[in-house]
Design a protein around this motif. Structure first.
Motif, PDB file in Angstrom:
ATOM      1  N   GLU A   1       2.080   2.023  -3.384  1.00 44.21           N
ATOM      2  CA  GLU A   1       1.072   2.655  -4.243  1.00 44.21           C
ATOM      3  C   GLU A   1       0.819   4.109  -3.823  1.00 44.21           C
ATOM      4  O   GLU A   1       0.680   4.985  -4.661  1.00 44.21           O
ATOM      5  CB  GLU A   1      -0.245   1.884  -4.178  1.00 44.21           C
ATOM      6  CG  GLU A   1      -0.167   0.478  -4.724  1.00 44.21           C
ATOM      7  CD  GLU A   1      -1.417  -0.334  -4.401  1.00 44.21           C
ATOM      8  OE1 GLU A   1      -2.366   0.229  -3.803  1.00 44.21           O
ATOM      9  OE2 GLU A   1      -1.445  -1.519  -4.733  1.00 44.21           O
ATOM     10  N   ASP A   2       0.705   4.316  -2.504  1.00 43.74           N
ATOM     11  CA  ASP A   2       0.385   5.645  -1.977  1.00 43.74           C
ATOM     12  C   ASP A   2       1.274   5.940  -0.775  1.00 43.74           C
ATOM     13  O   ASP A   2       0.964   5.527   0.346  1.00 43.74           O
ATOM     14  CB  ASP A   2      -1.090   5.691  -1.566  1.00 43.74           C
ATOM     15  CG  ASP A   2      -1.508   7.050  -1.013  1.00 43.74           C
ATOM     16  OD1 ASP A   2      -0.774   8.037  -1.216  1.00 43.74           O
ATOM     17  OD2 ASP A   2      -2.582   7.122  -0.375  1.00 43.74           O
TER      18      ASP A   2
ATOM     19  N   ARG B   1       0.824  -1.208   0.000  1.00 47.69           N
ATOM     20  CA  ARG B   1       0.000   0.000   0.000  1.00 47.69           C
ATOM     21  C   ARG B   1       0.862   1.263   0.000  1.00 47.69           C
ATOM     22  O   ARG B   1       0.548   2.238  -0.686  1.00 47.69           O
ATOM     23  CB  ARG B   1      -0.938  -0.015   1.210  1.00 47.69           C
ATOM     24  CG  ARG B   1      -1.851   1.168   1.299  1.00 47.69           C
ATOM     25  CD  ARG B   1      -2.800   1.209   0.123  1.00 47.69           C
ATOM     26  NE  ARG B   1      -3.613   2.406   0.224  1.00 47.69           N
ATOM     27  CZ  ARG B   1      -4.189   2.998  -0.792  1.00 47.69           C
ATOM     28  NH1 ARG B   1      -4.079   2.499  -1.993  1.00 47.69           N
ATOM     29  NH2 ARG B   1      -4.890   4.086  -0.616  1.00 47.69           N
TER      30      ARG B   1
ATOM     31  N   GLN C   1      -0.205   7.204   2.630  1.00 48.67           N
ATOM     32  CA  GLN C   1      -1.218   6.397   3.313  1.00 48.67           C
ATOM     33  C   GLN C   1      -1.124   6.609   4.816  1.00 48.67           C
ATOM     34  O   GLN C   1      -0.066   6.476   5.410  1.00 48.67           O
ATOM     35  CB  GLN C   1      -1.033   4.910   2.995  1.00 48.67           C
ATOM     36  CG  GLN C   1      -1.967   3.995   3.762  1.00 48.67           C
ATOM     37  CD  GLN C   1      -3.429   4.200   3.400  1.00 48.67           C
ATOM     38  OE1 GLN C   1      -3.770   4.275   2.236  1.00 48.67           O
ATOM     39  NE2 GLN C   1      -4.276   4.302   4.393  1.00 48.67           N
TER      40      GLN C   1
END
Length: 129
Positions: free
Chosen positions: A90-91, A87, A94
């Motif tokens: 991806e970001d 995660r 977060q």
């Protein structure tokens, strides 16, 4: 008759006591210093679980005495680290909320925070009950 007395010999300063003092100081500072590598975990300000904190898009990790929950799903520590790493890939922004359950030891909480940090999480917030 005149006898010349030899000139008084100048006493040399002994280096042995000086070396002993330096050695004792060296041993003292070696024993007194801490060789532990202290690391800090940067976290957001503590927030209440019921306060109006924006949780949209955030992940909630609950630290239970018997295991971990990620968004109300029981998960193993290794799997949590893998999911968080994916995660964060991806970001990177977060946000992860960490909520310890009553009775959880501080060491267990710190272990989970270390796990999240090692997985790449930088936006951690500790929730209190």
């Amino acid at each position: 008759m005149r006898f010349e007395s030899p000139a008084p010999r100048r006493r040399l300063i002994g280096l042995t006591p000086l070396i002993d003092v330096v050695f004792i100081l060296l041993v003292f500072f070696m024993l007194a210093s801490s060789l532990i590598n202290w690391q800090a975990i940067e976290m957001g300000a503590p927030a209440s679980a019921t306060a109006g904190t924006p949780v949209v898009g955030s992940w909630l990790v609950r630290v239970q005495p018997e295991g971990l929950d990620l968004n109300a799903e029981t998960i193993a520590a290794a799997e949590l680290a893998g999911r968080v790493a994916l995660r964060i890939g991806e970001d990177p922004a977060q946000r992860i909320l960490v909520q310890p359950a009553p009775g959880v030891s501080l060491q267990r909480l710190v272990d989970v925070l270390d796990l999240l940090r090692d997985a790449g999480a930088t936006h951690l917030t500790l929730l209190r009950l």
